[in-house]
Structure formats: structure tokens, C-alpha cells
Design a protein around this motif. Structure first.
Motif, PDB file in Angstrom:
ATOM      1  N   ASP B  75      50.866   7.363  44.482  1.00 15.96           N
ATOM      2  CA  ASP B  75      50.708   7.161  45.925  1.00 15.96           C
ATOM      3  C   ASP B  75      49.703   6.051  46.205  1.00 15.96           C
ATOM      4  OD1 ASP B  75      52.541   9.084  46.480  1.00 15.96           O
ATOM      5  OD2 ASP B  75      51.110  10.654  47.001  1.00 15.96           O
ATOM      6  N   SER B  98      52.869   6.810  32.653  1.00 18.84           N
ATOM      7  CA  SER B  98      54.306   6.791  32.955  1.00 18.84           C
ATOM      8  C   SER B  98      54.459   7.204  34.415  1.00 18.84           C
ATOM      9  CB  SER B  98      55.029   7.800  32.061  1.00 18.84           C
ATOM     10  OG  SER B  98      54.659   9.126  32.423  1.00 18.84           O
ATOM     11  N   PRO B  99      55.643   6.985  34.996  1.00 21.17           N
ATOM     12  CA  PRO B  99      55.828   7.407  36.396  1.00 21.17           C
ATOM     13  C   PRO B  99      55.533   8.895  36.606  1.00 21.17           C
ATOM     14  CG  PRO B  99      57.612   5.964  35.720  1.00 21.17           C
ATOM     15  CD  PRO B  99      56.807   6.241  34.484  1.00 21.17           C
ATOM     16  N   GLN B 100      55.939   9.733  35.644  1.00 23.95           N
ATOM     17  CA  GLN B 100      55.671  11.169  35.786  1.00 23.95           C
ATOM     18  C   GLN B 100      54.171  11.434  35.838  1.00 23.95           C
ATOM     19  OE1 GLN B 100      57.947   9.746  33.733  1.00 23.95           O
ATOM     20  NE2 GLN B 100      59.401  11.236  32.938  1.00 23.95           N
ATOM     21  N   LEU B 101      53.438  10.826  34.908  1.00 28.82           N
ATOM     22  CA  LEU B 101      51.991  11.056  34.852  1.00 28.82           C
ATOM     23  C   LEU B 101      51.303  10.483  36.087  1.00 28.82           C
ATOM     24  CD1 LEU B 101      51.426  10.289  31.068  1.00 28.82           C
ATOM     25  CD2 LEU B 101      51.232  12.523  32.165  1.00 28.82           C
ATOM     26  N   ARG B 102      51.784   9.345  36.562  1.00 27.71           N
ATOM     27  CA  ARG B 102      51.174   8.749  37.757  1.00 27.71           C
ATOM     28  C   ARG B 102      51.411   9.617  38.994  1.00 27.71           C
ATOM     29  NH1 ARG B 102      53.188   3.643  35.407  1.00 27.71           N
ATOM     30  NH2 ARG B 102      54.920   3.608  36.886  1.00 27.71           N
ATOM     31  N   ASN B 103      52.523  10.374  39.011  1.00 30.68           N
ATOM     32  CA  ASN B 103      52.768  11.298  40.122  1.00 30.68           C
ATOM     33  C   ASN B 103      51.804  12.474  40.091  1.00 30.68           C
ATOM     34  OD1 ASN B 103      54.854  10.032  41.479  1.00 30.68           O
ATOM     35  ND2 ASN B 103      56.470  11.027  40.290  1.00 30.68           N
ATOM     36  N   MET B 104      51.341  12.836  38.910  1.00 35.44           N
ATOM     37  CA  MET B 104      50.466  14.004  38.757  1.00 35.44           C
ATOM     38  C   MET B 104      48.991  13.628  38.830  1.00 35.44           C
ATOM     39  SD  MET B 104      52.483  15.521  35.437  1.00 35.44           S
ATOM     40  CE  MET B 104      51.498  17.004  35.242  1.00 35.44           C
TER      41      MET B 104
END
Lengths: 168, 333
Positions: B75, B98-104
Motif C-alpha cells: 500500500d 515478493s508481492p505476497q510478503l509486501r501485502n503482509m
């Protein structure tokens, strides 16, 4: 050293929606979302690869965003709306991303595929991939040891226009 | 994982009151949960701070931007204010994980992630950072990924963050809250060098919580560049990374910021080198001179001598590309 805590007393109530179904659960705080799905809820489509957030096999969608279920504590998902690979299809009608993976033959052994597909749906929700280079970069959190990458990129490219802006 | 109790405080003061030597705060959990699985971290109490109201990105009265500690990396990188005014930060964040980790992963947590030194992670080996006084096998062992600047006899670990390298260059301010109230820490002072206490990564007290990161209103958007060099094209920690930010007027550098990642225990900035760039016409010769000055103090280990020339080249390239950049995000690394 400290006394071993009473593990039963540490359990916590948890409410969340999984694939459209409301669930009332009880979990240990140290249970990961991945273990909850696989061991308690029999949703074994989400795979355990590295269990350390490095391979992406455990990718699921939480409130429409892709995350690694292996590094997520289930207890921290209170109130979340979760979608796993089991929840993408509409009855017998496959999700466009699932269909594209079949059409493009985007897998060999298939172990990473549920994570790849959930990740690709998350990528579509983000709306940031505009070409094959973007897709490659934004799918880099999902490893495929069979090396089906070129077909995976083709599948994501094929499905993207069909689901842009859509949230599963 | 070792069993622990779980708490979800509703207020900042409640969160801080629950802190203690056997407690850990958790937000994104992308590093902490991993460390708990490896038994590097074994908290008895986990304090989930995700219920706190620290999720906003807002303009400050001074024209800067305040980032709530719980804003996710994704974000933050894709926020219009950051894309427009701090493209350096967006570039750095998108070069990491990674995109997943950046979302978390949270903004505050990104600052607090631990080194990825193999020995720190391996509880079967000594490590002064994990177990003070036990020794540092990396000094004589596998040290290809390790520090070339600011290391000590006790620790040669590097700080793994990309985001923090950009925050260092942008002179961000870390806002924290503790039992005594709020305080602000300039980014350059937040992380520390290992010295003989490598167990301490930063200046944060055990009962303090990061509440936000403030970006000052400085015009670096037009000329900035984050370059990350790693073993594969994506999703790997930096061997060397460089955040370069310039203010240029008629070909003359008015203000310069240069921060390096992957080379030290903290994002590496050298004010003397930045001063050396200021007031001079931008040129490859000047950038080369700056790179050599910054790396003069480099002390490579047996396996990471390549980082010195890699850093030299990356600095020259980052400064050159920052100089040539326009106001767009540019090509991502």
C-alpha cells in the motif's frame, strides 16, 4: 526457563469466512493459517512448500489480497474473508485463471499450481501488471521447480483481460 | 513454534503496557513468525498490534508525508503521494521481497526485520547477535553476503531492508511511543552499528513501539534512483543496493543523498561524501570520486571482496541515472 504454559488454556476463538462460508473455530495462537486450512479444515489444495514464505505454494487471498498462509497466524485473521484455490471456481465453472492454466498447460507436477493461480488472481486484483515483464516480476514470489514459467506467464497474460478489476 | 499467549490491545498505551523481555509485538509477522519457526525467537507473549489506528498515509502540515506504522509495504509503494513525491521509496519497496510478503509486511516492521545472516538463523551455530558472547562464525566462514563497512570483530551481519535504504536517503524520521510518551528518532540514528553489542539492531527500547515514519518535504522526486544488485533478477536480498537522490539546478548539484544497502549493519550514509557532491556540476568523474571516497573505509571479508567494486559501479550508475531521470518512476530493477 519458564513453566510450560497450559496449551489448552491458550486457545482462542476465531471467526472468519472461508470460500464464502462463515466459520466459527478454535485455534492455538501458534497455528498458522496454512496448518489451519490443511489440518483442521481439510482444505488441502493450499500447499506447504518451504513453510518459510520463500516459495509461494501456500498463497491464498485474504480480503482480496494475496498472502503467504505459512507466515500468517490464523488467530490474526479474525473477521477476514479468505479465498483458497477451492473457492475460486463458480460451481463447475472454472475461474478464468484456472481455465487459462489448463489452456496454456501452465504446470507439470502441479504442486505449486494452487499458489500460482491464487497469486495470479491477486495480481489481477492489484491491476499493476501491464505486460509480460510486469507479470514475470509480480509473479516472482511463486517458484516452480518444474520450470513451467513461460507457460505460467502465458496463462496469466491470457486470463488478465478476463478478470481485470474483478475480486473473487 | 514454542507455545505463547496472544494479546490484541485496543490502544497504543495498552500495547506498550504489555511489552516486556518475553513479549514481542507482531504486525505483518513475515520475519517474526519465520524466526519463531526457527526457534531464533521464542516469545512467551505475542502482542498483536494490528488493531491499532496506525494505518493512514497523510500529508503533514509541513508538506511532508506521515506513514502509519501499520501501512503495508504494498500500500505504501503504490500510494499516489509516494509515487508522485517519493518515487525513490516506491522503487526500493518494489525491489524487495515478493508481492505476497509486501501485502503482509508493515512499514514499522520493515525497519525491525533481522539480518538474514545464515549463522543468525541457524541455532546449531554460535552467533553474537542471537546469543551474545557465543562468537561469530561468519567472520571466518560463509561471508559472501556480509558487511564491508562498519562491521566489528563481533558481527559482520548486514541489514536486509530495501525500504530502509530509501528512508535513510530521504532523511525520514521515526516516530515511536513508549511508557514515557512519544519521541522522534532521525533515521540515521535509528539503526546502529554492531560494535560489541550486535544483539541490538537499533535504538528502540523494548517497551517502545514505532507508530509512524515521517518523510520531510524535500524535492528529490525529479532526480532519484534505487538500484539493487542481487543473485537473481527478482525476489532476492541485495548484494549491494544504492539509493541516490539529487536536487539539480542548471547542471549543478544543490543537494545530494546517497545511501547503500547490503553492505553494513545499517543503511550506510556518509555525510562527507554527500557534501563532496554538493555545489559541483554533475559528471561521471564526480560520481566516481564520490564512490571511491565512500568505499575508502571498506574492509571486505574473504568471500565478499567483489562487493567493493560492485558497490563502486552501482553508486556511479545510480547517481548517473538519478541525474538523468525525469519525474517518472522509471524502469524498475
Amino acid at each position: 526457563m519458564t513453566a510450560t504454559p497450559d496449551q489448552g488454556a491458550l486457545q482462542r476463538p476465531l471467526q472468519m469466512t472461508i470460500n464464502g462460508e462463515h466459520k466459527t473455530l478454535t485455534v492455538h495462537p501458534w497455528t498458522t493459517l496454512l496448518d489451519l486450512l490443511r489440518e483442521q479444515l481439510d482444505l488441502a489444495g493450499t500447499k506447504k512448500g518451504c513453510d518459510h514464505g520463500q516459495c509461494g505454494a501456500c498463497t491464498v487471498l485474504r480480503d482480496g489480497k494475496r498472502i503467504n498462509a505459512c507466515l500468517t497466524l490464523a488467530v490474526m485473521c479474525e473477521g477476514a474473508e479468505l479465498v483458497t484455490i477451492e473457492g475460486l471456481a463458480d460451481g463447475d465453472r472454472l475461474h478464468p485463471m484456472q481455465q487459462a492454466f489448463i489452456t496454456q498447460d501452465a504446470f507439470q507436477c502441479g504442486y505449486c499450481t494452487p499458489g500460482q493461480i491464487c497469486s495470479a488472481v491477486g495480481l489481477a486484483n492489484e491491476g499493476r501488471a501491464h505486460n509480460r515483464d510486469d507479470i514475470r516480476e509480480l509473479m516472482s514470489g511463486n517458484l516452480c521447480r518444474c520450470g513451467a514459467y513461460s507457460n505460467i506467464v502465458a496463462a496469466v497474460e491470457e486470463a488478465l483481460p478476463l478478470i481485470k478489476g474483478a475480486r473473487p | 513454534m514454542t507455545p505463547f499467549s496472544y494479546h490484541k490491545p485496543a490502544s497504543l498505551d495498552e500495547a506498550v503496557s504489555l511489552a516486556g523481555p518475553s513479549s514481542r509485538f507482531i504486525a505483518g509477522g513475515t520475519n517474526l513468525v519465520d524466526l519463531m519457526k526457527e526457534n531464533v525467537e521464542r516469545p512467551e507473549h505475542l502482542i498483536d498490534i494490528t488493531g491499532l489506528a496506525l494505518k493512514a498515509i497523510e500529508e503533514t502540515p509541513e508538506g511532508g508525508v506521515m506513514i502509519g506504522a501499520l501501512v503495508s509495504n504494498a500500500d505504501l509503494a503504490w500510494h499516489p503521494l509516494v509515487e508522485a513525491r517519493y518515487p525513490l521509496l516506491a522503487q526500493a519497496i518494489l525491489a524487495g521481497a515478493s508481492p505476497q510478503l509486501r501485502n503482509m509486511a508493515s512499514t514499522g516492521g520493515n525497519l525491525l526485520q533481522r539480518t538474514r545472516c545464515y549463522y543468525f538463523y541457524d541455532t546449531g551455530t554460535p552467533c553474537n547477535k542471537r546469543e551474545p558472547g557465543s562468537g561469530c562464525p561468519a567472520r571466518q566462514g560463509l561471508n559472501r553476503m556480509h558487511a564491508i563497512l562498519g562491521a566489528s570483530d563481533d558481527c559482520v551481519a548486514t541489514h536486509p531492508s530495501d525500504m530502509c535504504v530509501a528512508l535513510a536517503a530521504l532523511a525520514a524520521v521515526v516516530h515511536v511511543h513508549g511508557p514515557a510518551g512519544a519521541r522522534q528518532i532521525p533515521f540515521a540514528d535509528f539503526h546502529r552499528l554492531p560494535g560489541d553489542t550486535p544483539q541490538r539492531d537499533n535504538q528502540l527500547a523494548q517497551d517502545e513501539l514505532i507508530t509512524g515514519i515521517e518523510l520531510p518535504a524535500e524535492p528529490f522526486a525529479a532526480h532519484c534512483r534505487y538500484i539493487k544488485v542481487r543473485d537473481r533478477a527478482s525476489y532476492a536480498f541485495a548484494l549491494v543496493s544504492v539509493a541516490a537522490a539529487l536536487q539539480i539546478e542548471k547542471g549543478v548539484i544543490r543537494e545530494a543523498r546517497l545511501a547503500l544497502g547490503g553492505v553494513a549493519h545499517k543503511p550506510w550514509r556518509d555525510p562527507a561524501v554527500e557534501a563532496l557532491l554538493q555545489g559541483k556540476p554533475a559528471s561521471t568523474e564526480l560520481f566516481t570520486h564520490a564512490a571511491d571516497a565512500l568505499l575508502q573505509a571498506a574492509k571486505p571479508l574473504a568471500q565478499n571482496g567483489f562487493k567493493v567494486s560492485l558497490a563502486r559501479n552501482a553508486i556511479i550508475r545510480a547517481l548517473s541515472e538519478a541525474c538523468a531521470a525525469d519525474n517518472s518512476l522509471g524502469e524498475m530493477q
